[in-house]
Design a protein around this motif. Structure first.
Motif, mmCIF file in Angstrom:
data_model
loop_
_atom_site.group_PDB
_atom_site.id
_atom_site.type_symbol
_atom_site.label_atom_id
_atom_site.label_comp_id
_atom_site.label_asym_id
_atom_site.label_seq_id
_atom_site.Cartn_x
_atom_site.Cartn_y
_atom_site.Cartn_z
ATOM 1 N N ALA A 1 0.827 -1.219 0.000
ATOM 2 C CA ALA A 1 0.000 0.000 0.000
ATOM 3 C C ALA A 1 0.857 1.263 0.000
ATOM 4 O O ALA A 1 0.466 2.280 -0.579
ATOM 5 N N ILE A 2 2.031 1.201 0.634
ATOM 6 C CA ILE A 2 2.893 2.396 0.683
ATOM 7 C C ILE A 2 3.984 2.348 -0.382
ATOM 8 O O ILE A 2 4.897 3.181 -0.388
ATOM 9 N N GLY A 3 3.913 1.363 -1.269
ATOM 10 C CA GLY A 3 4.825 1.313 -2.407
ATOM 11 C C GLY A 3 6.172 0.686 -2.158
ATOM 12 O O GLY A 3 7.068 0.809 -3.006
ATOM 13 N N LEU A 4 6.352 0.019 -1.021
ATOM 14 C CA LEU A 4 7.642 -0.623 -0.744
ATOM 15 C C LEU A 4 7.728 -2.017 -1.338
ATOM 16 O O LEU A 4 8.810 -2.599 -1.380
ATOM 17 N N LEU A 5 6.595 -2.548 -1.784
ATOM 18 C CA LEU A 5 6.576 -3.836 -2.476
ATOM 19 C C LEU A 5 5.841 -3.661 -3.791
ATOM 20 O O LEU A 5 4.777 -3.027 -3.828
ATOM 21 N N PRO A 6 6.377 -4.181 -4.895
ATOM 22 C CA PRO A 6 5.672 -4.072 -6.171
ATOM 23 C C PRO A 6 4.432 -4.965 -6.193
ATOM 24 O O PRO A 6 4.230 -5.789 -5.294
#
Length: 291
Positions: free
Chosen positions: A146-151
């Motif tokens: 959700a915060i963009g740290l995982l694709p």
């Protein structure tokens, strides 16, 4: 009277050896004998059937060359994972140990109890719990995505990050406690004196706290690194075939393949590398205050 005094002196000389005799017997039975048995097995050749293998001592050094040639990647991976986990444990444990030693006050015992409490749960259960936490449909993966740290379609489970995280969590207690013991021994007046001499907080840490805490750093590093290198539970439950460690190979060779000479050779190689590394590490940091 002279005879009595001589007999008393003789008993006083023997007493220390009698006191350590149980420990020596214990080490002889459960360490020395198994070690030589393992060394002998590592130089043996196997025969018979898969279900009923037989061992013949034959000075077969090919077991060692095979261990290096076939499982070099697993050996390197094990030491890399253990080294990273040790550094992470040190980075996270030092501030916590410092707070407990100097800032906790009357809550010191409470915080220590909370630190130790999770480790009353068995090693296996704690590792399986992390498998659930890091699952693809778990809240950790969802939050990081959700915060963009995982694709998209990214995952944590079955990766090296999960294995290193499991090693760090499962062994961090062995870093916290030695650091706490070392830091608690430091006289706070030494830190105050450094401040009176216009030392900054960073300089006081580097010149006063860290050198005095070095015995705890040394002990904690060894207590974390050595078992982490040989661990196979975290790699088995949190990793994949691409994150296999040498402990997994040894476990499989002993219990599944039943290639005892190869497994014993791998174990001996692992012990020798760890021993050399520990000797170099302790020589670099010094062991005079490690008591």
């Amino acid at each position: 009277m002279a005879g009595v005094a001589s007999s008393s002196r003789q008993r006083s000389k023997i007493a220390p050896y009698l006191m350590i005799l149980p420990a020596l017997v214990y080490l002889g039975i459960f360490f020395v004998i198994p070690f030589f048995t393992l060394a002998r097995t590592s130089l043996s050749s196997t025969g018979g059937s898969v279900f009923l293998p037989t061992l013949t001592f034959s000075w077969d050094f090919a077991n060692y060359t095979e261990a290096f040639s076939h499982y070099r990647d697993q050996i390197i991976r094990s030491f890399t994972y253990a080294g990273v986990a040790t550094v992470l444990c040190l980075v996270m444990a030092f501030p916590l140990a410092y707070v407990i030693a100097f800032k906790a006050g009357r809550y010191k015992n409470l915080i220590l109890g909370l630190v130790i409490l999770p480790f009353f749960v068995t090693f296996l259960i704690r590792t399986i719990a992390w498998k659930t936490i890091l699952a693809d449909d778990g809240w950790v993966v969802s939050a990081l995505g959700a915060i963009g740290l995982l694709p998209d379609e990214g995952r944590l489970l079955s990766t090296s990050y999960a294995v290193i995280g499991g090693l760090t969590y499962n062994w961090i207690i062995f870093m916290i406690l030695p650091l706490y013991v070392s830091l608690e021994k430091i006289d706070p007046r030494l830190i105050e004196a450094s401040k009176d001499l216009y030392s900054s907080n960073a300089r006081a840490f580097r010149k006063v706290i860290l050198p005095l805490a070095m015995p705890g750093v040394l002990a904690g590093s060894m207590l974390v690194f050595i078992p982490a290198v040989g661990d196979f539970i975290n790699a088995d439950y949190l990793g994949s075939t691409q994150t296999t460690m040498i402990g997994n190979v040894i476990q499989k060779q002993f219990l599944v393949v039943k290639d005892y000479p190869n497994a014993a050779a791998l174990s001996m190689v692992l012990m020798v590398i760890i021993l050399v590394g520990v000797l170099l590490y302790t020589r670099a940091l010094g062991t005079e205050d490690l008591v």
